[in-house]
Design an enzyme around this catalytic site. Structure first.
Site, PDB file in Angstrom:
ATOM      1  CB  ALA A 155      -0.933   0.003   1.208  1.00 27.14           C
ATOM      2  CD1 TRP A 165       8.581  -7.038   9.485  1.00 24.14           C
ATOM      3  CD2 TRP A 165       9.717  -5.993  11.101  1.00 24.14           C
ATOM      4  NE1 TRP A 165       8.362  -5.683   9.334  1.00 24.14           N
ATOM      5  CE2 TRP A 165       9.040  -5.018  10.315  1.00 24.14           C
ATOM      6  CE3 TRP A 165      10.490  -5.567  12.188  1.00 24.14           C
ATOM      7  CZ2 TRP A 165       9.130  -3.657  10.585  1.00 24.14           C
ATOM      8  CZ3 TRP A 165      10.573  -4.211  12.455  1.00 24.14           C
ATOM      9  CH2 TRP A 165       9.897  -3.269  11.667  1.00 24.14           C
ATOM     10  N   GLY A 176       5.005  -7.098   1.220  1.00 20.72           N
ATOM     11  CA  GLY A 176       4.571  -8.426   0.799  1.00 20.72           C
ATOM     12  C   GLY A 176       4.625  -8.639  -0.691  1.00 20.72           C
ATOM     13  CB  VAL A 212       7.875   4.428  12.396  1.00 20.76           C
ATOM     14  CG1 VAL A 212       6.863   5.155  13.279  1.00 20.76           C
ATOM     15  CG2 VAL A 212       8.300   5.321  11.238  1.00 20.76           C
ATOM     16  CG  HIS A 235      -3.064 -14.189   2.650  1.00 19.60           C
ATOM     17  ND1 HIS A 235      -3.705 -15.242   2.003  1.00 19.60           N
ATOM     18  CD2 HIS A 235      -1.960 -13.931   1.910  1.00 19.60           C
ATOM     19  CE1 HIS A 235      -3.018 -15.598   0.937  1.00 19.60           C
ATOM     20  NE2 HIS A 235      -1.943 -14.822   0.864  1.00 19.60           N
ATOM     21  CG  ASN A 247       0.101  -8.011  -3.626  1.00 23.29           C
ATOM     22  OD1 ASN A 247       0.187  -7.981  -4.854  1.00 23.29           O
ATOM     23  ND2 ASN A 247       0.731  -7.128  -2.870  1.00 23.29           N
TER      24      ASN A 247
END
Length: 558
Positions: free
Chosen positions: A13, A62, A87, A220, A492, A538
């Site tokens: 996104a 991660w 992703g 962040v 997902h 996705n």
């Protein structure tokens, strides 16, 4: 620079938002990504690969993230992308829209303007579907292709023929004609290269815009507030603490990390925050809740010579079968079988194939919660799959449907052995890095092409815990318990910052993607989906991002 829009996360996104919001030169846009950048001309070969080799590279994920799949079980490693493109840079490249009923359920949950008729124009804006577009025309930004039937390995062709005898229609374009049927899998690629949001949206021309800044390797930690208005973020950039101010912050960190940032910033039920030593700012009980995911299991098939995918083809997903359980209260198209023609980028990769069964409209929900206030501690992820009593019977139903197809005489003639794999035994189990991986691959090539008894012995040694589809007499040997114990979560996760009405305790954002109770803050990623779509997430996430751009531009900073 104090940007108009600070986008946290350069994933599926975030890359879309950065490209679209910076189209207007008056908008200053800052995109920060916790992982490495993948600029044009310098994208790693394993990300560009049309076989999903990148899913095997731990540098793109991660570290240490785990998830509990079924209540009471021990957590398992759960990979989530940390790389530009998110992703879309590491997934299996399925490009499915889902079903109209998915988006009707979104609308019923309060996601106004998200009916099927509303979202199809945004899917069209995303997709550059080579099999749909007319000669000489272009579609959207994101190439999509399918493997033609003449490329299919024999077991896929045989499964399609068996589907026809079972009255499943052949659907050439499952996205344009959603419903039950057998279909060639739409895949996020052109002829040579994977489609990712980083490659397709963050092009050289987009990156050259003077009003767009891209800041990789920037983790962040928390939001920065002035009262109840967000004015920026606190981050760690290459080990150095930095404060980034902005007129509006948009979280695009995904369904695990977007709610974690909100919680670390004091947006969550007050009692939960105080438990880990965080002072509440806004009591919004839906943050991190409503976690949903698809479950799946794999049957591995050994393929004889002459019945395999051509070795030159670096294909993964070849075809799929959508089916409806027709159980009371369950939506149509809630079951999916899919066929994988290759399991490794190495030479033995086409000697083995896989058929998966998946539950694509689950009702079970879990949660993402904080283990501590530290931004360097992974959140707890608890899927609680099978908690809802409607899910386990459909998991078994999908697996039995796969079994029935694999036992059809025409299908059974195309493979040697069929094994139900233990949970989570997917591509990483077929692949190892370095010299050891090369030696294992060479041994696998010899073993998979050896006589039956030796091959079966070696398979038993290599895949401890795998169970044969049938015994030597052809009798069923898999129990319902075997099937239920073989499920794994797909990549997902959705729903943890759900879109809905302000009165709904599960809802976190409104229909314009703004976080309730907080100014200048939006969330745009799979976490806003109130109900998981019956599709790999996705393509719906890209659609959500295109949809969000219009809503964000219409509302401005508020």
């Amino acid at each position: 620079m104090e940007p108009d829009y600070l986008i946290v996360g350069g994933g599926s996104a975030g890359a879309v938002l950065a490209a679209r919001l910076s189209e207007n030169g008056r908008h200053r846009v800052l995109l920060v990504e916790a992982g490495e950048d993948t600029p044009p001309g310098n994208t790693p070969a394993d990300i560009d690969d049309t076989f999903p080799s990148s899913t095997l590279n731990p540098a793109y994920f991660w570290p240490g993230l785990e998830a509990t799949v079924i209540a009471g079980e021990a957590p398992r490693p759960y990979p989530q992308a940390r790389i530009m493109g998110g992703g879309s840079s590491i997934m299996g490249m399925f490009a499915l829209r889902g079903m109209p009923s998915d988006y009707a359920r979104w609308t019923a949950a309060g996601a106004e303007g998200c009916t099927w008729d509303d979202v199809v124009p945004y899917f069209n804006k995303v997709e550059d579907d080579f099999d749909r577009r007319g000669a000489g025309t272009r579609g959207g930004a994101y190439p999509v292709r399918r493997s033609p039937r003449e490329e299919w390995p024999d077991f896929v062709t045989a499964m399609q023929e068996a589907a026809t005898t079972r009255r499943f229609a052949y659907v050439a374009d499952i996205n344009e004609t959603p419903g039950d049927g057998f279909f060639p899998m739409p895949v996020s690629r052109d002829e040579e290269v994977r489609s990712s949001s980083a490659r397709c949206y963050l092009t050289a021309a987009v990156r050259a815009r003077r009003n767009l800044t891209i800041m990789p390797n920037t983790h962040v930690k928390t939001l920065r507030f002035d009262g109840r208005k967000v004015v920026g973020v606190e981050a760690d950039r290459d080990g150095e603490a930095v404060t980034l101010r902005a007129r509006r912050v948009i979280l695009c960190a995904g369904a695990i990390h977007s709610p974690a940032i909100l919680m670390r910033s004091g947006i969550d039920p007050a009692d939960e925050l105080r438990r880990v030593g965080i002072e509440p700012v806004v009591d919004r009980r839906g943050v991190g809740r409503n976690l949903q995911n698809h479950s799946y299991m794999f049957f591995a098939l050994t393929l004889p010579r002459g019945k395999r995918l051509a070795p030159r083809l670096r294909r993964f997903a070849v075809a799929g079968l959508r089916a409806s359980s027709r159980l009371p209260g369950c939506p149509s198209g809630d079951l999916l079988l899919f066929m994988l023609g290759r399991v490794s980028p190495r030479s033995f990769g086409t000697d083995v194939a896989m058929v998966a069964s998946a539950l694509y409209s689950p009702f079970s929900v879990g949660a993402v919660t904080l283990a501590s206030a530290s931004a360097y501690a992974n959140p707890r992820v608890d899927f609680r799959m099978l908690d809802d009593p409607r899910d386990a019977p459909r998991v078994v139903m999908g697996a039995r449907l796969a079994e029935q197809f694999l036992r059809e005489p025409g299908v059974a003639a195309t493979y040697g052995e069929a094994l139900l794999l233990p949970p989570g035994m997917a591509l990483n189990q077929f692949n190892r890095p370095g010299l050891a991986g090369s030696l294992l691959a060479a041994g696998a090539k010899v073993t998979l092409n050896s006589p039956g008894p030796l091959r079966r012995f070696a398979l038993g040694q290599a895949f401890a815990g795998a169970k044969p589809l049938a015994d030597r007499r052809g009798d069923m040997v898999l129990s319902d318990a075997d099937l239920l114990s073989s499920i794994a979560p797909m990549g997902h996760p959705v729903g943890t910052c759900a879109m809905g009405r302000e009165s709904d305790p599960k809802a976190v954002v409104d229909a314009s993607y703004r976080v309730y109770g907080v100014g200048n803050l939006s969330v745009v990623d799979a976490s806003i989906m109130p109900v998981i779509p019956s599709a790999n997430t996705n393509l719906p996430t890209l659609m959500v991002a295109e949809h969000a751009v219009d809503r964000i531009l219409a509302t401005g900073a508020s």
